[in-house]
Design a protein around this motif. Structure first.
Motif, short mmCIF file in Angstrom:
data_model
loop_
_atom_site.label_atom_id
_atom_site.label_comp_id
_atom_site.label_asym_id
_atom_site.label_seq_id
_atom_site.Cartn_x
_atom_site.Cartn_y
_atom_site.Cartn_z
N ILE A 96 -8.07 -2.60 1.07
CA ILE A 96 -7.12 -3.69 0.61
C ILE A 96 -7.63 -4.75 -0.23
CG2 ILE A 96 -5.87 -3.06 2.74
CD1 ILE A 96 -6.05 -5.93 3.45
N LEU A 97 -8.93 -5.14 -0.08
CA LEU A 97 -9.47 -6.31 -1.12
C LEU A 97 -10.04 -5.65 -2.22
CD1 LEU A 97 -11.38 -8.43 1.72
CD2 LEU A 97 -9.04 -8.84 0.65
N GLY A 98 -10.12 -4.31 -2.40
CA GLY A 98 -10.63 -3.66 -3.41
C GLY A 98 -12.27 -3.63 -3.47
N THR A 99 -12.84 -4.14 -2.16
CA THR A 99 -14.37 -4.19 -1.93
C THR A 99 -15.01 -2.76 -1.51
OG1 THR A 99 -13.93 -5.34 -0.02
CG2 THR A 99 -14.43 -6.58 -2.16
N TRP A 100 -13.82 -1.84 -1.11
CA TRP A 100 -14.28 -0.50 -0.69
C TRP A 100 -13.18 0.39 -0.94
CZ3 TRP A 100 -18.45 1.69 0.70
CH2 TRP A 100 -18.32 3.01 1.35
N HIS A 101 -13.38 1.47 -1.49
CA HIS A 101 -12.63 2.57 -1.60
C HIS A 101 -12.11 3.37 -0.26
CE1 HIS A 101 -12.73 1.55 -5.64
NE2 HIS A 101 -14.16 1.60 -5.59
N GLY A 102 -11.05 3.15 0.16
CA GLY A 102 -10.48 3.94 1.30
C GLY A 102 -10.20 5.46 1.04
N GLU A 103 -10.29 6.30 1.97
CA GLU A 103 -9.99 7.67 1.81
C GLU A 103 -8.45 8.22 2.02
OE1 GLU A 103 -12.59 9.84 4.07
OE2 GLU A 103 -14.39 9.45 2.82
N ARG A 104 -7.79 7.31 2.61
CA ARG A 104 -6.25 7.45 2.90
C ARG A 104 -5.50 6.75 2.03
NH1 ARG A 104 -8.70 6.72 8.34
NH2 ARG A 104 -7.94 4.92 8.42
N PRO A 105 -4.26 7.31 1.88
CA PRO A 105 -3.47 6.69 1.01
C PRO A 105 -2.83 5.43 1.87
CG PRO A 105 -2.53 8.77 1.80
CD PRO A 105 -4.01 8.77 2.33
N GLY A 106 -2.33 4.63 0.99
CA GLY A 106 -1.95 3.14 1.59
C GLY A 106 -2.78 2.38 2.20
N GLU A 107 -4.31 2.65 1.85
CA GLU A 107 -5.29 1.66 2.44
C GLU A 107 -5.57 0.58 1.34
OE1 GLU A 107 -8.54 3.93 3.43
OE2 GLU A 107 -7.98 4.07 5.47
N GLU A 108 -5.04 0.94 -0.26
CA GLU A 108 -5.33 0.02 -1.14
C GLU A 108 -4.45 -1.22 -1.02
OE1 GLU A 108 -2.40 3.01 -2.31
OE2 GLU A 108 -4.22 2.97 -1.54
N TRP A 109 -4.82 -2.12 -1.85
CA TRP A 109 -3.76 -3.28 -1.84
C TRP A 109 -2.48 -3.12 -2.42
CZ3 TRP A 109 -3.60 -8.20 0.14
CH2 TRP A 109 -2.85 -8.96 -0.55
N SER A 110 -1.39 -3.76 -2.13
CA SER A 110 -0.12 -3.67 -2.63
C SER A 110 0.33 -5.33 -2.49
CB SER A 110 0.76 -2.79 -2.04
OG SER A 110 1.29 -3.31 -0.75
N SER A 111 1.21 -5.67 -3.42
CA SER A 111 1.75 -6.93 -3.44
C SER A 111 2.84 -7.01 -2.19
CB SER A 111 2.63 -7.10 -4.75
OG SER A 111 3.72 -6.30 -4.77
N ALA A 112 2.94 -6.08 -1.38
CA ALA A 112 3.66 -6.45 0.00
C ALA A 112 2.84 -7.02 1.02
CB ALA A 112 4.35 -5.22 0.33
N GLN A 113 1.33 -7.09 0.79
CA GLN A 113 0.62 -7.50 1.82
C GLN A 113 0.34 -8.96 1.65
OE1 GLN A 113 -2.29 -4.42 0.76
NE2 GLN A 113 -2.12 -3.70 2.76
N GLY A 114 -0.43 -9.53 2.41
CA GLY A 114 -0.64 -10.96 2.25
C GLY A 114 -1.93 -11.62 2.96
N LEU A 115 -1.81 -13.06 3.03
CA LEU A 115 -2.98 -13.49 3.58
C LEU A 115 -3.12 -13.17 5.30
CD1 LEU A 115 -5.26 -15.41 3.66
CD2 LEU A 115 -3.61 -17.34 4.11
N GLU A 116 -1.94 -13.06 5.90
CA GLU A 116 -2.05 -12.68 7.35
C GLU A 116 -2.63 -11.20 7.46
OE1 GLU A 116 0.39 -13.70 10.92
OE2 GLU A 116 1.57 -12.72 9.48
N SER A 117 -2.19 -10.28 6.67
CA SER A 117 -2.54 -9.02 6.72
C SER A 117 -4.05 -8.91 6.54
CB SER A 117 -1.68 -8.02 5.93
OG SER A 117 -1.64 -8.42 4.70
N ILE A 118 -4.51 -9.57 5.70
CA ILE A 118 -5.92 -9.56 5.29
C ILE A 118 -6.74 -10.15 6.35
CG2 ILE A 118 -7.79 -10.70 3.85
CD1 ILE A 118 -5.83 -10.88 1.63
N LEU A 119 -6.28 -11.14 7.02
CA LEU A 119 -6.99 -11.42 8.44
C LEU A 119 -6.90 -10.55 9.61
CD1 LEU A 119 -6.22 -15.37 8.12
CD2 LEU A 119 -8.12 -14.22 7.02
N TRP A 120 -5.71 -10.02 9.71
CA TRP A 120 -5.67 -8.78 10.79
C TRP A 120 -6.64 -7.85 10.52
CZ3 TRP A 120 0.29 -8.75 11.12
CH2 TRP A 120 0.60 -9.98 11.84
N SER A 121 -6.73 -7.33 9.06
CA SER A 121 -7.61 -6.34 8.75
C SER A 121 -9.00 -6.77 9.11
CB SER A 121 -7.49 -6.02 7.24
OG SER A 121 -6.28 -5.19 7.10
#
Length: 454
Positions: A96-121
């Motif tokens: 979600i930070l664009g520093t690793w390429h996930g294999e499953r759809p939905g793992e990339e960043w979207s504008s619906a995410q935010g600071l809290e979701s980053i910290l949880w990840s």
């Protein structure tokens, strides 16, 4: 950066600060919300347990279309890799930070995410099986893989104590390598200046320069250390026999190129350093009373404000129908409140008379009160040496602390929350079998009865 983006970042910061998640915290300086400091407390049941892991989060002008840049700061000066995805250089590998390429759809960043979701990840990386976070080892389930994961967890557990707990507290308290104390230097916090009456024009230039360092989590480190001290000591007691002092850490197959976690086990030394930290915290807390008394003599506005809060407290307690609470000042010092709690009728504390000492910092509310039960009690929210674990809803008024302390003492069927484990033995009983639970309440009732036997 647009005003709309700044408003969104501010809203996300406020949401976390006002939330109930005790395992993450964020802070920024008012002049620039684009640069945020974040703290993640290691999850219970993992080798990261109750460690203090700091990160910086820098938002660019394209946020939220693009994710912010996140850097790990708890790296032992760039020498320690705490996770396959958290490098010694500070790089955090997440799709979600664009520093690793996930294999499953939905793992990339979207504008619906935010600071809290980053910290949880990021927190989700701190698992009981961190070995599996390394690409290619996701399905490592064999006997050898389990052995390597155990070896990996062993050194993470040790370094979490050494780097993410002990080093943090020693720095916050000015404890030097020989255990002596350095001359304390003032620093800013998320709450503002340390003394509302200090004439900054008279300060030494070096002291003024030191205030430029933004250290928002120092008080949180201290309070949580007192909560989790027994847990830290239990960790050493449990794992030191399995890891002989002086033995080397095991190197993992994916470690190399300076991006490693090297070192030796030294649990004996860590135990001594933990005890020293607790001693310094005790002396610091006692020093608040002396400093506060001097402020009262000077008729400072801080002392007058606390005195006013004390005078207004009885009316507030009556409105709250807290008739089983009495509060007085120790030696007429508004920085030391002595609370007497009378066990509520028809509860397990019925008939008990408990005294608590509430030490208030001259920098309150920037530094929060430290509450210690002076009357022994067997309670899941009170550590063996009396530290009370509670959460005031509005931390800037001492009356809210009083109410929250009472709520903590009186809760008998709370939801299990591993972030609040300050008495491991009592917690294990309360959330154990029915027989364990009965044993817990017997000991709780017995501690109430003992208060009237002398």
């Amino acid at each position: 950066m647009s005003n709309q983006t700044i408003l969104r970042i501010s809203r996300e910061i406020t949401q976390i600060q006002q939330g109930s998640d005790l395992s993450i915290a964020v802070a920024c300086q008012e002049k620039d919300v684009r640069h945020v400091k974040a703290l993640i407390i290691g999850p219970h049941g993992t080798p990261y347990e109750y460690g203090f892991f700091e990160f910086t989060v820098n938002f660019g002008s394209e946020y939220p279309s693009k994710p912010p840049k996140v850097e790990a700061k708890t790296t032992n000066g760039g020498r320690t890799r705490f996770n396959p995805n958290i490098y010694a250089t500070g790089k955090v590998c997440l799709s979600i930070l664009g520093t690793w390429h996930g294999e499953r759809p939905g793992e990339e960043w979207s504008s619906a995410q935010g600071l809290e979701s980053i910290l949880w990840s990021i927190q989700s990386l701190m698992s009981s099986n961190p070995y599996e976070n390394e690409p290619g080892y996701e399905n490592a389930k064999g006997t050898e893989d389990k052995r390597l994961n155990d070896l990996y967890c062993a050194k993470i557990r040790h370094e979490t104590l050494r780097i993410a707990v002990i080093q943090k507290l020693e720095e916050a308290l000015g404890i030097q390598s020989d255990g002596s104390l350095a001359t304390p230097a003032p620093t800013t916090s998320q709450w503002g200046s340390e003394d509302d009456e200090q004439d900054e024009s008279q300060e030494d230039p070096l002291e003024m320069q030191s205030k430029l360092k933004f250290t928002p989590f120092r008080d949180l480190f201290k309070r949580r250390f007192l909560w989790y001290f027994e847990h830290y000591m239990c960790t050493i007691e449990e794992h030191s026999p399995k890891n002989r002092d002086g033995s080397d850490f095991s190197k993992m197959p994916f470690e190399g190129g300076g991006n490693t976690m090297e070192g030796k086990f030294r649990y004996g030394e860590l135990g001594k350093r933990l005890v020293r930290i607790k001693e310094v915290l005790r002396d610091e807390t006692n020093g608040w009373a002396v400093e506060g008394s001097a402020l009262k003599e000077r008729e400072s506005t801080k002392a007058a404000g606390l005195q006013r809060q004390f005078v207004q407290l009885p009316d507030y307690l009556r409105r709250k129908k807290l008739h089983n609470v009495d509060v007085e000042l120790e030696n007429d010092n508004p920085f030391v409140w002595i609370m007497t709690y009378f066990g509520k009728p028809s509860t397990h504390l019925d008939g008990g008379i408990f005294k608590l000492r509430i030490a208030v910092s001259p920098r309150f509310p920037g530094e929060q009160p430290r509450v210690k039960m002076e009357t022994p009690i067997y309670h899941h929210r009170v550590s063996k040496d009396g530290v009370v674990c509670y959460f005031p809803k509005e931390a800037d008024q001492l009356r809210n602390h009083i109410v929250s302390i009472v709520e903590a003492l009186e809760e008998e069927s709370p939801p299990y929350d591993p972030r609040t484990i300050v008495h491991p033995e009592a917690t294990k009983l309360l959330w154990g079998s029915e027989s364990d639970k009965k044993k817990y309440f017997r000991q709780l009732r017995r501690s109430a009865q003992k208060t009237t036997e002398e």
